[in-house]
Every structure is written in structure tokens, then in C-alpha cells.
Design a protein around this motif. Structure first.
Motif, PDB file in Angstrom:
ATOM      1  N   LYS A  34       0.839  -1.200   0.000  1.00  0.00           N
ATOM      2  CA  LYS A  34       0.000   0.000   0.000  1.00  0.00           C
ATOM      3  C   LYS A  34       0.876   1.253   0.000  1.00  0.00           C
ATOM      4  N   GLU A  35       1.897   1.258   0.862  1.00  0.00           N
ATOM      5  CA  GLU A  35       2.772   2.431   1.004  1.00  0.00           C
ATOM      6  C   GLU A  35       3.611   2.666  -0.247  1.00  0.00           C
ATOM      7  N   LYS A  36       4.139   1.587  -0.807  1.00  0.00           N
ATOM      8  CA  LYS A  36       4.966   1.720  -2.007  1.00  0.00           C
ATOM      9  C   LYS A  36       4.141   2.209  -3.194  1.00  0.00           C
ATOM     10  N   ALA A  37       2.925   1.694  -3.327  1.00  0.00           N
ATOM     11  CA  ALA A  37       2.045   2.146  -4.411  1.00  0.00           C
ATOM     12  C   ALA A  37       1.697   3.620  -4.240  1.00  0.00           C
ATOM     13  N   LEU A  38       1.494   4.066  -2.989  1.00  0.00           N
ATOM     14  CA  LEU A  38       1.196   5.478  -2.750  1.00  0.00           C
ATOM     15  C   LEU A  38       2.397   6.356  -3.100  1.00  0.00           C
ATOM     16  N   ARG A  39       3.591   5.925  -2.749  1.00  0.00           N
ATOM     17  CA  ARG A  39       4.794   6.699  -3.124  1.00  0.00           C
ATOM     18  C   ARG A  39       4.906   6.819  -4.643  1.00  0.00           C
ATOM     19  N   PHE A  40       4.622   5.726  -5.336  1.00  0.00           N
ATOM     20  CA  PHE A  40       4.664   5.725  -6.804  1.00  0.00           C
ATOM     21  C   PHE A  40       3.602   6.672  -7.362  1.00  0.00           C
ATOM     22  N   PHE A  41       2.392   6.598  -6.816  1.00  0.00           N
ATOM     23  CA  PHE A  41       1.286   7.480  -7.203  1.00  0.00           C
ATOM     24  C   PHE A  41       1.697   8.947  -7.042  1.00  0.00           C
ATOM     25  N   GLU A  42       2.257   9.269  -5.875  1.00  0.00           N
ATOM     26  CA  GLU A  42       2.631  10.659  -5.574  1.00  0.00           C
ATOM     27  C   GLU A  42       3.804  11.129  -6.415  1.00  0.00           C
ATOM     28  N   LYS A  43       4.766  10.251  -6.661  1.00  0.00           N
ATOM     29  CA  LYS A  43       5.922  10.621  -7.491  1.00  0.00           C
ATOM     30  C   LYS A  43       5.471  10.978  -8.911  1.00  0.00           C
ATOM     31  N   GLU A  44       4.594  10.150  -9.475  1.00  0.00           N
ATOM     32  CA  GLU A  44       4.098  10.418 -10.829  1.00  0.00           C
ATOM     33  C   GLU A  44       3.267  11.698 -10.865  1.00  0.00           C
ATOM     34  N   ALA A  45       2.458  11.916  -9.833  1.00  0.00           N
ATOM     35  CA  ALA A  45       1.663  13.146  -9.759  1.00  0.00           C
ATOM     36  C   ALA A  45       2.571  14.374  -9.703  1.00  0.00           C
ATOM     37  N   GLU A  46       3.634  14.282  -8.928  1.00  0.00           N
ATOM     38  CA  GLU A  46       4.579  15.400  -8.811  1.00  0.00           C
ATOM     39  C   GLU A  46       5.273  15.681 -10.144  1.00  0.00           C
ATOM     40  N   LEU A  47       5.640  14.633 -10.860  1.00  0.00           N
ATOM     41  CA  LEU A  47       6.247  14.812 -12.184  1.00  0.00           C
ATOM     42  C   LEU A  47       5.279  15.515 -13.130  1.00  0.00           C
ATOM     43  N   ILE A  48       4.002  15.123 -13.070  1.00  0.00           N
ATOM     44  CA  ILE A  48       2.982  15.767 -13.906  1.00  0.00           C
ATOM     45  C   ILE A  48       2.877  17.249 -13.555  1.00  0.00           C
ATOM     46  N   ILE A  49       2.772  17.553 -12.273  1.00  0.00           N
ATOM     47  CA  ILE A  49       2.639  18.948 -11.829  1.00  0.00           C
ATOM     48  C   ILE A  49       3.840  19.771 -12.284  1.00  0.00           C
ATOM     49  N   ASN A  50       5.032  19.213 -12.161  1.00  0.00           N
ATOM     50  CA  ASN A  50       6.250  19.940 -12.545  1.00  0.00           C
ATOM     51  C   ASN A  50       6.275  20.292 -14.026  1.00  0.00           C
ATOM     52  N   VAL A  51       5.870  19.365 -14.899  1.00  0.00           N
ATOM     53  CA  VAL A  51       5.933  19.679 -16.335  1.00  0.00           C
ATOM     54  C   VAL A  51       4.788  20.586 -16.760  1.00  0.00           C
ATOM     55  N   VAL A  52       3.612  20.411 -16.149  1.00  0.00           N
ATOM     56  CA  VAL A  52       2.457  21.211 -16.561  1.00  0.00           C
ATOM     57  C   VAL A  52       2.576  22.650 -16.070  1.00  0.00           C
ATOM     58  N   THR A  53       3.159  22.857 -14.902  1.00  0.00           N
ATOM     59  CA  THR A  53       3.307  24.197 -14.333  1.00  0.00           C
ATOM     60  C   THR A  53       4.084  25.119 -15.273  1.00  0.00           C
ATOM     61  N   LYS A  54       4.982  24.558 -16.060  1.00  0.00           N
ATOM     62  CA  LYS A  54       5.807  25.358 -16.972  1.00  0.00           C
ATOM     63  C   LYS A  54       5.041  25.856 -18.201  1.00  0.00           C
ATOM     64  N   LEU A  55       3.842  25.312 -18.437  1.00  0.00           N
ATOM     65  CA  LEU A  55       3.062  25.699 -19.621  1.00  0.00           C
ATOM     66  C   LEU A  55       2.137  26.864 -19.311  1.00  0.00           C
TER      67      LEU A  55
END
Length: 195
Positions: A34-55
Motif C-alpha cells: 500500500k505504502e509503495k504504491a502510494l509513493r509511486f502514485f505521488e511521485k508520478e503526480a509530482e512529475l505531472i505537476i512539474n511539467v504542466v506548471t511550466k506551460l
């Protein structure tokens, strides 16, 4: 750009890719806590936020036709960044509601149809902020659950019956698939600008 001819929403994946995805996802959820899947979920979400914020806002609204990537249907190849975010918001909100319900030992009443989760072309400018909030809420609700070990399942159209843990793992993988889609859309924006 003229509207491309794409398959209808809900048409699914090519059979070989579908079979590989089912096997790969079975292995992933079997080996992931459960914890590892949540870390993966959050890491991918953060990557999305980082690239979209620049647009800027107009670029987030611009649809781009991309080559199909693994895990998305043909009908999802002509989206904007905002459309991808709206889709993620809709899916992640539904998944965490389902995870909470299944984890409590209850049945989840919503029939999952892929076509029902396709975004609107006029996806709102606020989708990025909604994405930030939805991901924070997802983590908060998930962390409040003592266990995802209920035996109650709910069917996914591609992966069959999933328990709460299976749906949680799916949310993590789903974030990754659409992060790759968003990166392709952004790369396509650069190409369109150069032409």
C-alpha cells in the motif's frame, strides 16, 4: 487541425498489449505494498505537476495528436494537457471512493466503463489546481485506511475483479501512463510551434 478519425472510446487495447498489461499489472500489485504504491502514485503526480506548471494557459488547452502509447486507447490520442488532467481527476476521485468502499467490506455500486471517464474537449483552466487537490485528498483518505485487505472486489473492464489494493495499485500505474501521455502532448506542442 482537422479532427482525426480515431476508434470510439471504450474500444480497448490491442489484444497482445492487453494480455501483457494484465500479466504485468498482476505482478506489480502482488509485489507492491500500500505504502509503495502510494509513493509511486505521488511521485508520478509530482512529475505531472512539474511539467504542466511550466506551460501557459493557452498551451494547456491545445489538443495535440500523438502516437499511441502503451496503456491508452486510440481515442485518447488527441487530447490537450487539460483534458489529460481532467481525466486523471475524474478517475483518481472515483478510485479513492471505490478503495474506501471496498476496504470497508462493502460493494461499490458504480459500473466502470472506460468511455464514461473520457474528458471534455473544453476542459477547464483550473484542472491543474484540481489535480493538486485531488492528489492530496487521495493520499489523506488512503492513509486513513488501516488496511486494504478486504475480500470484496469490483470489476475493471480490462483487469477483471480488483480488491481495494488492486484499485489503489491501478491508480499509481494510471498516473504514470498519463504522465507519459502529457509529456508526448507537450513535445507535440513544441513541434507545432516550430511549424
Amino acid at each position: 487541425m482537422k479532427e482525426p478519425k480515431l476508434e470510439k472510446p471504450g474500444a480497448g487495447l490491442p489484444w497482445l498489449e492487453s494480455w501483457i498489461a494484465q500479466v504485468g499489472f498482476f505482478i506489480f500489485r502482488s509485489l507492491t505494498s500500500k505504502e509503495k504504491a502510494l509513493r509511486f502514485f505521488e511521485k508520478e503526480a509530482e512529475l505531472i505537476i512539474n511539467v504542466v506548471t511550466k506551460l501557459d494557459a493557452p498551451k494547456r488547452m491545445q489538443r495535440v495528436l500523438i502516437d499511441r502509447i502503451s496503456g491508452i486507447e486510440d481515442s485518447s490520442r488527441y487530447w490537450s494537457v487539460n483534458m489529460a488532467l481532467q481525466h486523471l481527476n475524474s478517475v483518481n476521485n472515483a478510485i479513492i471512493e471505490g478503495v474506501e468502499t471496498l476496504a470497508s467490506g462493502s460493494n461499490f455500486g458504480l459500473e466502470v466503463k472506460i468511455a464514461n471517464f473520457k474528458p471534455k474537449i473544453e476542459a477547464a483552466a483550473c484542472e491543474l489546481e484540481l489535480f493538486r487537490k485531488a492528489n492530496a485528498e487521495y493520499a489523506k483518505k488512503l492513509n486513513a485506511l488501516p488496511s486494504l485487505g478486504s475480500k470484496v472486489t469490483h470489476p475493471h473492464p480490462w483487469f477483471g475483479p480488483l480488491d481495494a489494493h488492486g484499485w489503489h495499485c491501478l491508480a499509481a500505474v494510471h498516473n504514470q501512463i498519463h504522465r507519459l501521455q502529457i509529456e508526448k502532448i507537450i513535445a507535440g506542442l513544441d513541434v507545432q510551434t516550430e511549424q
